[in-house]
Write a protein that holds these residues in place. Structure first.
Motif, PDB file in Angstrom:
ATOM      1  N   LEU A 196      34.080  37.487  71.153  1.00 37.56           N
ATOM      2  CA  LEU A 196      33.203  37.392  69.992  1.00 37.56           C
ATOM      3  C   LEU A 196      32.171  36.298  70.243  1.00 37.56           C
ATOM      4  O   LEU A 196      32.521  35.193  70.657  1.00 37.56           O
ATOM      5  N   GLN A 197      30.898  36.638  70.012  1.00 44.10           N
ATOM      6  CA  GLN A 197      29.814  35.664  70.129  1.00 44.10           C
ATOM      7  C   GLN A 197      29.014  35.630  68.840  1.00 44.10           C
ATOM      8  O   GLN A 197      28.925  36.640  68.117  1.00 44.10           O
ATOM      9  N   THR A 198      28.400  34.481  68.569  1.00 46.82           N
ATOM     10  CA  THR A 198      27.602  34.337  67.360  1.00 46.82           C
ATOM     11  C   THR A 198      26.458  33.365  67.618  1.00 46.82           C
ATOM     12  O   THR A 198      26.557  32.484  68.483  1.00 46.82           O
ATOM     13  N   THR A 199      25.393  33.525  66.853  1.00 46.74           N
ATOM     14  CA  THR A 199      24.297  32.552  66.916  1.00 46.74           C
ATOM     15  C   THR A 199      24.401  31.542  65.781  1.00 46.74           C
ATOM     16  O   THR A 199      23.559  30.647  65.677  1.00 46.74           O
ATOM     17  N   GLU A 200      25.432  31.680  64.922  1.00 47.47           N
ATOM     18  CA  GLU A 200      25.633  30.690  63.868  1.00 47.47           C
ATOM     19  C   GLU A 200      26.013  29.354  64.501  1.00 47.47           C
ATOM     20  O   GLU A 200      26.887  29.285  65.369  1.00 47.47           O
ATOM     21  N   LEU A 201      25.363  28.318  64.071  1.00 45.75           N
ATOM     22  CA  LEU A 201      25.655  26.989  64.605  1.00 45.75           C
ATOM     23  C   LEU A 201      26.937  26.452  63.984  1.00 45.75           C
ATOM     24  O   LEU A 201      27.131  26.535  62.764  1.00 45.75           O
ATOM     25  N   PRO A 202      27.847  25.883  64.799  1.00 45.54           N
ATOM     26  CA  PRO A 202      29.093  25.334  64.237  1.00 45.54           C
ATOM     27  C   PRO A 202      28.799  24.120  63.381  1.00 45.54           C
ATOM     28  O   PRO A 202      27.822  23.395  63.593  1.00 45.54           O
ATOM     29  N   GLU A 203      29.661  23.886  62.409  1.00 45.96           N
ATOM     30  CA  GLU A 203      29.487  22.713  61.547  1.00 45.96           C
ATOM     31  C   GLU A 203      29.676  21.418  62.327  1.00 45.96           C
ATOM     32  O   GLU A 203      29.066  20.409  62.032  1.00 45.96           O
ATOM     33  N   ASP A 204      30.544  21.471  63.347  1.00 44.40           N
ATOM     34  CA  ASP A 204      30.795  20.310  64.193  1.00 44.40           C
ATOM     35  C   ASP A 204      30.513  20.718  65.631  1.00 44.40           C
ATOM     36  O   ASP A 204      31.143  21.612  66.175  1.00 44.40           O
TER      37      ASP A 204
ATOM     38  N   HIS B 185      22.012  45.943  74.970  1.00 41.39           N
ATOM     39  CA  HIS B 185      22.902  45.215  75.872  1.00 41.39           C
ATOM     40  C   HIS B 185      22.200  44.002  76.476  1.00 41.39           C
ATOM     41  O   HIS B 185      22.819  42.948  76.669  1.00 41.39           O
ATOM     42  N   VAL B 186      20.903  44.138  76.753  1.00 39.81           N
ATOM     43  CA  VAL B 186      20.145  43.039  77.356  1.00 39.81           C
ATOM     44  C   VAL B 186      19.840  41.955  76.328  1.00 39.81           C
ATOM     45  O   VAL B 186      20.041  40.764  76.585  1.00 39.81           O
ATOM     46  N   VAL B 187      19.380  42.336  75.140  1.00 38.00           N
ATOM     47  CA  VAL B 187      18.901  41.332  74.181  1.00 38.00           C
ATOM     48  C   VAL B 187      20.029  40.634  73.437  1.00 38.00           C
ATOM     49  O   VAL B 187      19.830  39.546  72.894  1.00 38.00           O
ATOM     50  N   ARG B 188      21.254  41.213  73.402  1.00 40.67           N
ATOM     51  CA  ARG B 188      22.309  40.580  72.605  1.00 40.67           C
ATOM     52  C   ARG B 188      22.956  39.407  73.332  1.00 40.67           C
ATOM     53  O   ARG B 188      23.777  38.691  72.758  1.00 40.67           O
ATOM     54  N   ARG B 189      22.634  39.193  74.600  1.00 42.64           N
ATOM     55  CA  ARG B 189      23.272  38.116  75.360  1.00 42.64           C
ATOM     56  C   ARG B 189      22.833  36.771  74.821  1.00 42.64           C
ATOM     57  O   ARG B 189      21.653  36.464  74.758  1.00 42.64           O
TER      58      ARG B 189
ATOM     59  N   ARG C 234      15.730  42.971  65.309  1.00 44.62           N
ATOM     60  CA  ARG C 234      16.294  41.871  64.513  1.00 44.62           C
ATOM     61  C   ARG C 234      17.337  41.087  65.313  1.00 44.62           C
ATOM     62  O   ARG C 234      17.409  39.861  65.240  1.00 44.62           O
ATOM     63  N   VAL C 235      18.145  41.817  66.087  1.00 46.80           N
ATOM     64  CA  VAL C 235      19.124  41.143  66.952  1.00 46.80           C
ATOM     65  C   VAL C 235      18.401  40.248  67.952  1.00 46.80           C
ATOM     66  O   VAL C 235      18.787  39.090  68.171  1.00 46.80           O
ATOM     67  N   ALA C 236      17.347  40.768  68.562  1.00 53.80           N
ATOM     68  CA  ALA C 236      16.574  39.983  69.532  1.00 53.80           C
ATOM     69  C   ALA C 236      15.997  38.729  68.888  1.00 53.80           C
ATOM     70  O   ALA C 236      15.966  37.655  69.497  1.00 53.80           O
TER      71      ALA C 236
END
Length: 333
Positions: free
Chosen positions: A289-297, A203-207, A123-125
């Protein structure tokens, strides 16, 4: 008078290959009831034994059929509780003959250890944008034809060498020695030691994903934050209730401890992935901290994505302030 030596019992594969009958003969095991053959005897043979049995006589080819191999694959999918993780489809000789594909797939599923822990990582991948990742993963001939078991325990991950480390190869003071699990062993990947193969893959797929916050802690300036980061990098999971975690040790870097903790994105109802990474070395510790959520701006300097901030505060609790300070001090609805 010399006594005749008693012959020991034959192994299943040897039993299948010994005294091969001629084309118009029938192997004696086929005198057994078919239910006994299919339910009791055939599963003991393993892939190699079934291949040999198919070669003994026409009846062997008939009894060890594609339908029988499919039934054994389906049995393993149920027994290992991985029907939601992998599936397969037999295609008419795209790359391999159907029987060759099925026999190799049977071997892989039967000998690849525990599968259930892979679902959150997949799911992370998927959230990280890995092309074509969806559940269940459909395996085809291209996925299995390159699988060749290595007697030395060596595999490849992303093109790099991955080696399983047995307990006796770990030094007495190795951080993964006390919790060593033979069913999910330590591995070495890119000169680093990972708590398990799953840890290396995560570790590989979360980048990926934009950086939301970064924090550096040095003993002379911020001992409280440094000590907490070191605890988080080494304490046994779960952490804040999170179990999708990658931990690795860098012997070449003075014994540093590194860890990824997935805060969001490993469950079916999650819409994005967010994780923190902790790098703890003798002199200092850093985290981001990293996220795949797109910023509003999307403009430079835009505020951190609000749902990610909400998740971090909810999951990490008071540690969100300890770890990141005011870096996440933004208003969220």
């Amino acid at each position: 008078m010399m006594k005749k030596r008693k012959k020991g019992p034959l192994s299943p594969s040897a039993a299948a290959s010994s005294a091969a009958p001629s084309a118009n003969q029938q192997h004696r095991l086929f005198d057994l009831p078919q239910d006994v053959q299919r339910v009791v005897f055939f599963p003991l043979l393993g892939r190699d034994g079934l291949v040999l049995l198919r070669r003994t006589c026409p009846l062997g080819t008939h009894r060890v059929s594609e339908d029988y191999i499919k039934s054994q694959i389906n049995r393993l999918l149920v027994a290992k509780n991985i029907r939601n993780i992998i599936s397969y489809r037999v295609r008419p000789r795209v790359r391999m003959r159907p029987m060759a594909f099925l026999l190799r797939l049977l071997y892989i599923i039967d000998n690849s250890g525990e599968w259930a822990g892979w679902e959150p990582i997949i799911r992370v991948a998927k959230h990280q944008g890995r092309r074509g990742v969806k559940l269940p993963i459909e395996l085809g001939s291209a996925d299995v034809e390159g699988f060749i078991p290595d007697p030395n325990g060596e595999e490849r991950l992303g093109g790099a060498r991955l080696v399983i480390r047995l307990l006796h190869t770990l030094p007495a003071d190795h951080p993964f020695r006390n919790g060593f699990d033979e069913a999910n062993p330590v591995c070495r990947f890119s000169a680093d030691d990972y708590a398990s193969v799953r840890d290396a893959v995560l570790h590989v797929v979360r980048r990926g994903g934009p950086f939301v916050a970064f924090q550096l802690a040095i003993q002379s300036d911020d001992a409280t934050r440094l000590n907490r980061l070191r605890q988080l990098a080494t304490q046994p999971p779960p952490i804040w209730g999170c179990r999708t975690i990658s931990t690795f040790h860098r012997p070449a870097a003075g014994g540093s401890s590194d860890r990824t903790i997935v805060l969001h994105g490993d469950q079916p109802d999650h819409q994005f992935e967010a994780h923190i990474f902790i790098d703890s070395v003798p002199e200092c510790a850093m985290t981001w901290l990293q996220t795949t959520e797109l910023p509003e701006d999307a403009q430079e300097g835009a505020a951190a994505p609000p749902e990610t901030v909400r998740v971090v505060r909810e999951v990490m609790g008071d540690d969100a302030q300890v770890v990141f300070g005011n870096k996440l001090a933004i208003a969220v609805d």
